[in-house]
Design a protein around this motif. Structure first.
Motif, mmCIF file in Angstrom:
data_model
loop_
_atom_site.group_PDB
_atom_site.id
_atom_site.type_symbol
_atom_site.label_atom_id
_atom_site.label_comp_id
_atom_site.label_asym_id
_atom_site.label_seq_id
_atom_site.Cartn_x
_atom_site.Cartn_y
_atom_site.Cartn_z
ATOM 1 N N LEU A 1 13.818 -28.107 -5.586
ATOM 2 C CA LEU A 1 13.822 -27.929 -7.046
ATOM 3 C C LEU A 1 15.182 -28.263 -7.664
ATOM 4 N N GLU A 2 16.281 -27.923 -6.959
ATOM 5 C CA GLU A 2 17.614 -28.211 -7.505
ATOM 6 C C GLU A 2 17.800 -29.724 -7.682
ATOM 7 N N ALA A 3 17.382 -30.483 -6.675
ATOM 8 C CA ALA A 3 17.509 -31.947 -6.773
ATOM 9 C C ALA A 3 16.622 -32.483 -7.890
ATOM 10 N N LEU A 4 15.388 -31.968 -7.979
ATOM 11 C CA LEU A 4 14.469 -32.441 -9.017
ATOM 12 C C LEU A 4 15.029 -32.152 -10.413
ATOM 13 N N GLU A 5 15.550 -30.942 -10.608
ATOM 14 C CA GLU A 5 16.077 -30.583 -11.935
ATOM 15 C C GLU A 5 17.294 -31.430 -12.305
ATOM 16 N N ALA A 6 18.137 -31.710 -11.327
ATOM 17 C CA ALA A 6 19.310 -32.556 -11.608
ATOM 18 C C ALA A 6 18.876 -33.968 -12.000
ATOM 19 N N VAL A 7 17.853 -34.485 -11.304
ATOM 20 C CA VAL A 7 17.340 -35.822 -11.626
ATOM 21 C C VAL A 7 16.700 -35.816 -13.022
ATOM 22 N N LEU A 8 15.906 -34.791 -13.300
ATOM 23 C CA LEU A 8 15.212 -34.754 -14.601
ATOM 24 C C LEU A 8 16.204 -34.667 -15.772
ATOM 25 N N ASP B 1 23.212 -29.211 -6.650
ATOM 26 C CA ASP B 1 23.727 -28.050 -5.927
ATOM 27 C C ASP B 1 22.954 -27.883 -4.620
ATOM 28 N N LEU B 2 23.297 -28.704 -3.629
ATOM 29 C CA LEU B 2 22.521 -28.652 -2.382
ATOM 30 C C LEU B 2 22.811 -27.381 -1.574
ATOM 31 N N GLY B 3 23.972 -26.751 -1.836
ATOM 32 C CA GLY B 3 24.275 -25.479 -1.170
ATOM 33 C C GLY B 3 23.243 -24.423 -1.520
ATOM 34 N N ARG B 4 22.819 -24.444 -2.771
ATOM 35 C CA ARG B 4 21.802 -23.485 -3.222
ATOM 36 C C ARG B 4 20.463 -23.749 -2.508
ATOM 37 N N THR B 5 20.089 -25.028 -2.413
ATOM 38 C CA THR B 5 18.840 -25.384 -1.714
ATOM 39 C C THR B 5 18.920 -24.961 -0.253
ATOM 40 N N GLN B 6 20.079 -25.175 0.360
ATOM 41 C CA GLN B 6 20.246 -24.800 1.777
ATOM 42 C C GLN B 6 20.099 -23.286 1.974
ATOM 43 N N GLU B 7 20.697 -22.515 1.056
ATOM 44 C CA GLU B 7 20.553 -21.052 1.133
ATOM 45 C C GLU B 7 19.087 -20.648 1.058
ATOM 46 N N LYS B 8 18.365 -21.295 0.145
ATOM 47 C CA LYS B 8 16.938 -20.952 -0.021
ATOM 48 C C LYS B 8 16.130 -21.324 1.226
ATOM 49 N N ILE B 9 16.454 -22.467 1.846
ATOM 50 C CA ILE B 9 15.735 -22.903 3.052
ATOM 51 C C ILE B 9 15.934 -21.860 4.164
ATOM 52 N N GLY C 1 16.925 -18.719 3.759
ATOM 53 C CA GLY C 1 16.345 -17.447 3.313
ATOM 54 C C GLY C 1 14.834 -17.396 3.495
ATOM 55 N N ALA C 2 14.205 -18.551 3.425
ATOM 56 C CA ALA C 2 12.742 -18.618 3.561
ATOM 57 C C ALA C 2 12.313 -18.607 5.023
ATOM 58 N N GLY C 3 13.294 -18.734 5.936
ATOM 59 C CA GLY C 3 12.951 -18.775 7.357
ATOM 60 C C GLY C 3 12.472 -20.145 7.813
ATOM 61 N N LEU C 4 12.749 -21.177 7.024
ATOM 62 C CA LEU C 4 12.411 -22.555 7.435
ATOM 63 C C LEU C 4 13.444 -23.025 8.470
ATOM 64 N N PRO C 5 13.131 -24.039 9.284
ATOM 65 C CA PRO C 5 14.066 -24.479 10.322
ATOM 66 C C PRO C 5 15.446 -24.849 9.749
ATOM 67 N N ARG C 6 16.498 -24.362 10.437
ATOM 68 C CA ARG C 6 17.889 -24.563 10.002
ATOM 69 C C ARG C 6 18.226 -26.049 9.816
ATOM 70 N N VAL C 7 17.665 -26.883 10.694
ATOM 71 C CA VAL C 7 17.967 -28.322 10.643
ATOM 72 C C VAL C 7 17.565 -28.925 9.278
ATOM 73 N N LEU C 8 16.565 -28.342 8.647
ATOM 74 C CA LEU C 8 16.116 -28.864 7.348
ATOM 75 C C LEU C 8 17.155 -28.592 6.259
ATOM 76 N N ALA C 9 17.945 -27.523 6.456
ATOM 77 C CA ALA C 9 19.048 -27.251 5.527
ATOM 78 C C ALA C 9 20.231 -28.159 5.842
ATOM 79 N N GLU C 10 20.566 -28.241 7.138
ATOM 80 C CA GLU C 10 21.767 -28.983 7.553
ATOM 81 C C GLU C 10 21.699 -30.468 7.191
ATOM 82 N N ARG C 11 20.539 -31.073 7.372
ATOM 83 C CA ARG C 11 20.447 -32.516 7.160
ATOM 84 C C ARG C 11 20.739 -32.922 5.711
ATOM 85 N N LEU C 12 20.546 -31.991 4.781
ATOM 86 C CA LEU C 12 20.790 -32.312 3.361
ATOM 87 C C LEU C 12 22.257 -32.649 3.109
ATOM 88 N N SER C 13 23.160 -32.029 3.897
ATOM 89 C CA SER C 13 24.606 -32.278 3.726
ATOM 90 C C SER C 13 24.981 -33.710 4.093
#
Ligand code: ZN
Length: 249
Positions: A13-20, A224-232, A234-246
Motif C-alpha cells: 500500500l505504501e508503494a501504491l500510495e506514493a505512485v498515486l 516508505d519501504l521501512g513501513r512496508t517491511q515492518e508490516k510484513i 508484523g503479519a508473520g509473512l516470510p522475512r525474505v519478502l521484507a528484505e528483498r524490498l531493500s
C-alpha cells in the motif's frame, strides 16, 4: 489523454500510495493495471479497494488467480505459496469475488491497447517476457498497437516499426528516457513493478503514457519501504519478502 499504467502491486500500500500521488500530480485521467494486485505484501484488501475506487482497469495476475482459487499453488515457490495462503485468509469474500472476475486480457480498441499479466501467448499460462523470443511470441498474438505487461517486475520495451519487420529492443526506456510510440505497428511494454521491483532499484515503478504526443516514460518513486517491511514482519509473512524490498530483488 494522460494514462498511468501500473504493474505488480502485490499488496504494497505504501508503494501504491506514493505512485498515486505522482499519478495525480501529473494529472492522469485513467489508470490501467497489469495484474498481481495481491500476494507477498501485507495490505491486499486496501490495494484492491484503492484501485477499484479509482476505476482502474485491471487484468488478472497469477498471484490474484491463485489467491482466488483459479490457479494451483503448486507452481509457486515456498515463500510465494505461504504468502498466497496468508492473503487468502486476510481477504473478505467481496475481495475474492473481485479478483475472480478480473479478465485475463483487457482490450480497448479505442485507445489501441491490450493489457495482460504475462504474455498474450496463452495468457492463462502466465509466460514471462524475459527474452526476445518470448517477446516475439506475445507480439504474434497482439491485435492492438500497444500491449502492456508485468509479471517479471523488470521494465522493458520492444517495438516493431511495421508489419513483418523485426522486433527491436529499446534500452533507453529503462533509463527513464521518453519513448515515442505513435505510428509503430506494435509495441510491447513491461511496466515494471509498483510493490516489488526486481531490477535492483528499490523505488516503485510506473509508466505514464500521453496519448496525444504518443510518449511513454518510465517513472520511479521513493516510498516508505521501512513501513512496508515492518508490516510484513508484523503479519508473520516470510522475512525474505521484507528484505528483498531493500535491494529491488
Ligand atoms: Zn508479480
Amino acid at each position: 489523454m494522460k494514462i498511468a499504467i501500473l504493474g505488480d502491486v502485490h499488496g504494497n500500500l505504501e508503494a501504491l500510495e506514493a505512485v498515486l500521488k505522482e499519478v495525480d500530480a501529473w494529472g492522469a485521467e485513467r489508470i490501467l493495471q497489469v495484474g498481481d494486485l495481491v500476494g507477498y505484501g501485507p495490505d491486499p484488501g486496501a490495494v484492491i479497494e484503492t484501485l477499484a475506487k479509482r476505476g482502474a482497469r485491471v487484468c488478472l495476475g497469477n498471484h490474484d488467480a491463485a489467491v482466488a482459487g483459479l490457479l494451483q499453488v503448486e507452481g509457486f515457490n515456498a515463500y510465494a505459496r505461504e504468502a498466497i495462503q496468508w492473503t487468502r485468509k486476510n481477504l473478505g469474500p467481496g475481495h475474492l469475488d473481485h479478483l475472480r472476475q478480473l479478465p485475463l486480457v483487457v482490450e480497448d480498441g479505442r485507445l489501441g491497447v491490450q493489457l495482460v499479466h504475462g504474455s498474450l501467448h496463452k495468457p492463462q499460462g502466465f509466460d514471462y517476457v524475459y527474452s526476445q523470443v518470448a517477446a516475439e511470441r506475445s507480439v504474434d498474438h497482439q491485435t492492438q498497437p500497444l500491449c502492456f505487461v508485468g509479471h517479471t517486475h523488470i521494465p522493458c520495451l520492444f517495438y516493431q516499426v511495421r508489419e513483418g519487420a523485426s522486433l527491436d529492443y529499446e534500452p533507453e526506456f529503462e533509463q527513464g528516457e521518453p519513448c515515442f510510440v505513435s505510428g509503430l505497428f506494435r509495441c510491447l511494454v513491461n511496466v515494471g513493478s509498483v510493490g516489488q521491483p526486481r531490477d535492483q532499484d528499490s523505488r516503485a515503478a510506473w509508466v505514464r503514457w500521453d496519448t496525444d504526443g504518443g510518449e511513454l516514460r518510465l517513472e520511479r518513486v521513493w516510498y516508505d519501504l521501512g513501513r512496508t517491511q515492518e508490516k510484513i514482519l508484523g503479519a508473520g509473512l516470510p522475512r525474505v519478502l521484507a528484505e528483498r524490498l531493500s535491494y529491488g530483488l
